[in-house]
Write a protein that holds these residues in place. Structure first.
Motif, short mmCIF file in Angstrom:
data_model
loop_
_atom_site.label_atom_id
_atom_site.label_comp_id
_atom_site.label_asym_id
_atom_site.label_seq_id
_atom_site.Cartn_x
_atom_site.Cartn_y
_atom_site.Cartn_z
N ASP A 103 103.37 -1.25 8.50
CA ASP A 103 103.00 0.05 9.55
C ASP A 103 103.36 1.25 8.83
O ASP A 103 104.72 1.48 7.88
CB ASP A 103 104.57 -0.60 9.80
CG ASP A 103 104.50 -0.13 11.82
OD1 ASP A 103 104.11 0.68 11.45
OD2 ASP A 103 105.86 0.55 12.07
N ILE A 104 102.64 1.21 8.45
CA ILE A 104 102.22 2.78 8.54
C ILE A 104 101.90 3.81 9.18
O ILE A 104 101.04 3.82 9.87
CB ILE A 104 101.41 3.03 7.14
CG1 ILE A 104 101.62 1.93 6.06
CG2 ILE A 104 101.08 4.21 6.26
CD1 ILE A 104 100.68 2.39 4.82
N ARG A 105 102.30 5.41 9.08
CA ARG A 105 102.14 6.12 9.70
C ARG A 105 101.92 7.21 9.28
O ARG A 105 102.07 7.19 7.64
CB ARG A 105 103.16 6.56 10.87
CG ARG A 105 104.06 5.65 11.13
CD ARG A 105 103.81 4.59 12.32
NE ARG A 105 105.04 3.57 12.65
CZ ARG A 105 105.82 3.27 14.06
NH1 ARG A 105 106.23 4.73 14.30
NH2 ARG A 105 106.59 2.84 13.83
N TYR A 106 101.25 8.22 10.12
CA TYR A 106 100.29 9.27 9.67
C TYR A 106 101.40 10.98 9.83
O TYR A 106 100.81 11.17 11.14
CB TYR A 106 98.74 9.25 10.01
CG TYR A 106 98.29 7.80 8.52
CD1 TYR A 106 98.60 7.66 7.31
CD2 TYR A 106 98.54 7.20 9.39
CE1 TYR A 106 97.99 6.93 6.33
CE2 TYR A 106 97.83 5.58 9.24
CZ TYR A 106 97.43 5.93 7.29
OH TYR A 106 97.61 4.45 6.90
N ILE A 107 101.02 11.80 9.37
CA ILE A 107 101.27 12.74 10.16
C ILE A 107 99.91 13.82 9.59
O ILE A 107 99.41 13.93 8.16
CB ILE A 107 102.14 14.01 9.10
CG1 ILE A 107 102.84 13.34 8.36
CG2 ILE A 107 102.12 15.57 8.93
CD1 ILE A 107 104.37 13.55 9.77
N LYS A 108 98.87 14.68 10.64
CA LYS A 108 98.35 14.86 10.77
C LYS A 108 97.49 16.35 11.28
O LYS A 108 98.38 16.97 11.54
CB LYS A 108 97.29 14.24 12.18
CG LYS A 108 96.93 12.56 11.46
CD LYS A 108 96.61 12.07 12.94
CE LYS A 108 96.60 10.18 13.09
NZ LYS A 108 97.87 9.39 13.66
N ALA A 109 96.55 16.78 10.50
CA ALA A 109 96.29 17.94 10.34
C ALA A 109 96.62 18.62 11.71
O ALA A 109 95.47 17.41 13.03
CB ALA A 109 95.05 18.45 9.73
N PRO A 110 96.68 20.17 12.41
CA PRO A 110 96.64 21.16 11.55
C PRO A 110 98.85 20.72 10.91
O PRO A 110 99.00 21.86 10.62
CB PRO A 110 96.49 21.78 12.56
CG PRO A 110 97.41 21.40 14.31
CD PRO A 110 96.37 19.56 13.81
#
Ligand code: CIR
Length: 254
Positions: A103-110
């Motif tokens: 289970d991998i989540r991401y911080i996304k731009a901006p």
């Protein structure tokens, strides 16, 4: 909380040309390698498995692996580092973390976020807003954590580089704090060990299982931790301090 595994990364010879705001001079690469080896030995003494990544010449600051991710027992969050020259460090780290997490989540731009701005105290995460972590990045992480029933508090920083530059969790509801966190209302309900202005660098220490690892040369901090009953390992950190790095920055611990 027991840690079983850490990820560290060898400093490249390009390390000496990395980012810094300090005026402590250029690091000596031979010493960097010795200090990094001693860091790994200390972690092994704490009883963790060490995954050792080889150096990346194209990323001078990539030995500071902590900034690339936030790890919980249930899932990993790949960060989105706020410094342009560091942002793509996450590509390698994502592939490494996939070995340990489904289970991998991401911080996304901006949104941007550095792992150094994230402190876990039991089931409560504190997320600093800094030069590297913006409000959008902090909010994204807060939502991810809250959706998994963690608590999350966003803490705008006034002076510190990263949140964890000035605070660490020792366990048993006890924190060690310096500077702007000494009287910070968000941390009022913890028992505090207070570090003096001169010893500020030693607030970035790490509790790993039965030990607290602290930088060498901070006698007063060492005495306070001894009195509080902690077993201490001291490490020379001069060459990392020159590049604004501390003990927490050099590993991902989970
Ligand atoms: C940088 O400026 O990104 C590195 N020279 C230092 C990063 C330190 N990392 C941390 O405090 N978590």
């Amino acid at each position: 909380k027991m840690f079983k595994q850490v990820i560290v990364k060898k400093p490249s010879s390009s390390y000496v040309n990395g980012l810094t705001t300090s005026d402590l001079g250029k690091p000596d690469y031979e010493k960097v390698l010795v200090q990094h080896d001693n860091y790994i030995q200390a972690l092994k003494k704490c009883g963790v498995e060490v995954e050792y990544l080889l150096e990346s010449d194209e990323f001078p600051d990539s030995t500071f692996v902590e900034d690339t991710a936030v790890l919980t027992p249930e899932f990993a969050v790949i960060s989105n580092p706020g410094a342009e020259t560091r942002n793509k460090e996450i590509i390698e780290m994502e592939s490494v973390i996939k070995k340990y997490y489904d289970d991998i989540r991401y911080i996304k731009a901006p949104g941007t976020l550095d792992g150094g701005d994230v402190l876990q105290i039991d089931d409560h995460f504190y997320i600093g807003i800094s030069e590297r972590t913006n409000e959008e990045g902090a909010e994204q992480l807060k939502r991810i954590l809250e959706s998994a029933d963690y608590k999350a508090t966003i803490v705008p920083l006034k002076e510190f580089f990263h949140l964890k530059t000035g605070i660490a969790y020792l366990g048993n509801n006890q924190i060690i704090v310096a500077g702007e966190f000494v009287d910070h209302p968000d941390f009022d309900h913890y028992e505090k060990i207070i570090v003096t202005k001169e010893d500020e660098y030693s607030a970035n220490c790490i509790r790993v299982n039965d030990y607290v690892i602290i930088p060498k040369g901070y006698e007063e901090t060492k005495r306070k931790l001894n009195e509080a009953g902690y077993q201490i390992i001291e490490l020379e950190m001069s060459e990392f301090q020159k590049q604004d790095g501390g003990l927490s920055c050099l590993s991902l611990r989970f």
